[in-house]
Design an enzyme around this catalytic site. Structure first.
Site, PDB file in Angstrom:
ATOM      1  N   LYS A   1       6.807  -6.147   7.975  1.00  0.00           N
ATOM      2  CA  LYS A   1       6.230  -4.927   7.407  1.00  0.00           C
ATOM      3  C   LYS A   1       7.334  -3.907   7.189  1.00  0.00           C
ATOM      4  CE  LYS A   1       3.696  -2.119   9.934  1.00  0.00           C
ATOM      5  NZ  LYS A   1       2.537  -1.561  10.666  1.00  0.00           N
TER       6      LYS A   1
ATOM      7  N   GLY B   1       0.828  -1.189   0.000  1.00  0.00           N
ATOM      8  CA  GLY B   1       0.000   0.000   0.000  1.00  0.00           C
ATOM      9  C   GLY B   1       0.863   1.239   0.000  1.00  0.00           C
ATOM     10  N   GLY B   2       0.231   2.379   0.223  1.00  0.00           N
ATOM     11  CA  GLY B   2       0.950   3.635   0.156  1.00  0.00           C
ATOM     12  C   GLY B   2       2.036   3.779   1.193  1.00  0.00           C
TER      13      GLY B   2
ATOM     14  N   ASP C   1      -8.400   3.665  14.296  1.00  0.00           N
ATOM     15  CA  ASP C   1      -8.684   3.219  12.932  1.00  0.00           C
ATOM     16  C   ASP C   1      -9.207   1.785  12.919  1.00  0.00           C
ATOM     17  OD1 ASP C   1      -8.921   3.640  10.213  1.00  0.00           O
ATOM     18  OD2 ASP C   1      -6.901   2.941   9.763  1.00  0.00           O
TER      19      ASP C   1
ATOM     20  N   VAL D   1       4.040  -5.709   3.128  1.00  0.00           N
ATOM     21  CA  VAL D   1       4.198  -6.780   4.107  1.00  0.00           C
ATOM     22  C   VAL D   1       4.557  -8.052   3.352  1.00  0.00           C
ATOM     23  CG1 VAL D   1       3.022  -8.230   5.802  1.00  0.00           C
ATOM     24  CG2 VAL D   1       2.581  -5.783   5.750  1.00  0.00           C
TER      25      VAL D   1
ATOM     26  N   GLY E   1       3.828   1.175   2.526  1.00  0.00           N
ATOM     27  CA  GLY E   1       4.846   0.134   2.468  1.00  0.00           C
ATOM     28  C   GLY E   1       4.280  -1.198   2.025  1.00  0.00           C
TER      29      GLY E   1
END
Length: 416
Positions: free
Chosen positions: A38, A18-19, A132, A23, A21
């Protein structure tokens, strides 16, 4: 130029990206233990604020000792990269399960809510607010148990005012930019519970403005949920934080009382079996392809420094973690990677003082993924095992404190 990798691990494949990094699935060379690693993206690593936030996430996870939170093994920082090595949860993101199979049924939804709340409770007792919580950040394992991941934008209770979170799950006070509180996590967990029950989010505005108006002022759509659990939805989605349970522990007590009356004393066992059956329908989404993990770390300790890049072992001492996973027990030595190991991995660099800069801290446990995409619009991506995929992008407009990072990736591990 080849991407940097953490010394002492053999990587096999990417679990998500994703933006912020990516995994990857890896094996600890000395013990054969499967892990999720990660990596913070090169772009964000160059930003001192995001790098500090990544370190803070590792420090937080080292302090959380709960079977309902993915565990941290170690944090490694070198001139060419930064990485969090975490427990590999052989499971799939709740988001993937809902997308593929639809509503879970009330007992399974209650099991998801209870497990997630217990993970949040560990954070709340440590004075931390997740900020979140969403289906992308809940992992469901093969046995129907669940774990909470992705503490990338977590913050201390009462701190960090400003709009931060994922719009579809943000409490009214988050939209208003008020300081973080456990009640906001309770709200997000209830919104996810509602989605497990109905197959849809409680509010579905097409843009930020609509979502903000709905979360702040629209009536709670409890009539779409089964009648016995509507009291939980009313309480958890109350507009005023003081009208919700004060924290996750308090909400668990209410949940158990209502569930026991509505569905009998065996509701949790039936719900977990239901979740396991749903997860078993999606074997290819598991990191192992549906196979049991082969080993586990017996014990390790982590030390997280508070200083700069040259501080490899200073700072406070973190908890020991002794996982109770099935499989062969492998002996574990807390791996403090020195400059020599970094050289072997090609992670050599000079600090201002002429020394090689390498930070490594270790423990036995997992972590979650950072998220941050300021100005992003609600969306989805896929998720998986030991980490979090960030389907619905998180929004973060921090005003001090550690920055948030929100990416979109998926894996059975905490993803960046």
């Amino acid at each position: 130029m080849n991407a940097w990798s953490v010394p002492g691990y053999t990587e096999s494949r990417e679990l998500g990206s994703g933006g912020s990094g990516r995994v990857v699935l890896a094996v600890h060379d000395a013990t054969g233990v499967p892990v999720a690693v990660k990596y913070l993206s090169e772009r964000l690593r160059a930003d001192s604020g995001f790098l500090q936030g990544f370190r803070a996430e590792a420090r937080l996870l080292s302090d959380l000792d709960s079977p309902y939170v993915v565990g941290l093994y170690e944090y490694v920082e070198a001139p060419r990269g930064a990485a969090i090595v975490m427990e590999l949860v052989d499971g799939i993101a709740l988001r993937a399960l809902l997308r593929q199979e639809g509503p879970t049924g009330p007992e399974a939804a209650l099991v998801v809510l209870k497990g997630s709340l217990l993970g949040l409770a560990a954070a709340h007792r440590a004075g931390v607010v997740h900020r979140d919580y969403k289906p992308e950040n809940v992992l469901v394992a093969l046995d129907g148990s669940s774990k909470l991941v992705d503490f990338g934008i977590a913050t201390d209770r009462g701190s960090t005012p400003g709009v931060a979170g994922t719009p579809a799950y943000m409490a009214p006070e988050q939209w208003n930019g008020e300081p973080a509180s456990p009640a906001a996590d309770v709200y997000a967990a209830t919104a996810t519970f509602y989605e497990c029950l109905t197959g849809r989010k409680p509010f579905s505005g097409e843009n930020f403005a609509e979502l903000a108006l709905q979360h702040v002022g629209a009536p709670v759509p409890e009539e779409q949920a089964p009648e016995p659990v509507r009291p939980l939805i009313r309480r958890g989605l109350a507009k005023e934080p003081q009208e919700r349970p004060r924290n996750a522990d308090a909400f668990v007590a209410e949940l158990e009382e209502i569930a026991g009356v509505a569905y009998g004393p065996d509701w949790e066992e039936r719900g977990q079996r239901r979740l396991a059956a749903l997860a078993a329908l999606l074997p290819l989404l598991f990191p192992s392809g549906g196979a049991q993990a082969a080993g586990t770390v017996a014990r390790a300790t982590t030390t997280l420094g508070d200083g700069g890049p040259d501080d490899a072992r200073g700072g406070r001492h973190a908890r020991s973690w002794n996982p109770g996973l099935r499989g062969a027990l492998a002996t574990a030595v807390a791996l403090i990677i020195a400059a020599v190991a970094a050289v072997a991995a090609g992670a050599v660099g000079d600090s201002p003082g002429g020394r090689t800069t390498v930070r490594a801290v270790t423990t036995a446990g997992p972590v979650a993924a950072p998220e941050a995409t300021p100005g992003a619009t609600p969306g989805t991506t896929s998720a998986g095992p030991s980490g979090s995929a960030s389907p619905s992008p998180a929004v973060s407009a921090p005003t001090g404190g550690s920055p948030s990072a929100s990416g979109g990736a998926t894996a059975g591990t905490s993803t960046p």
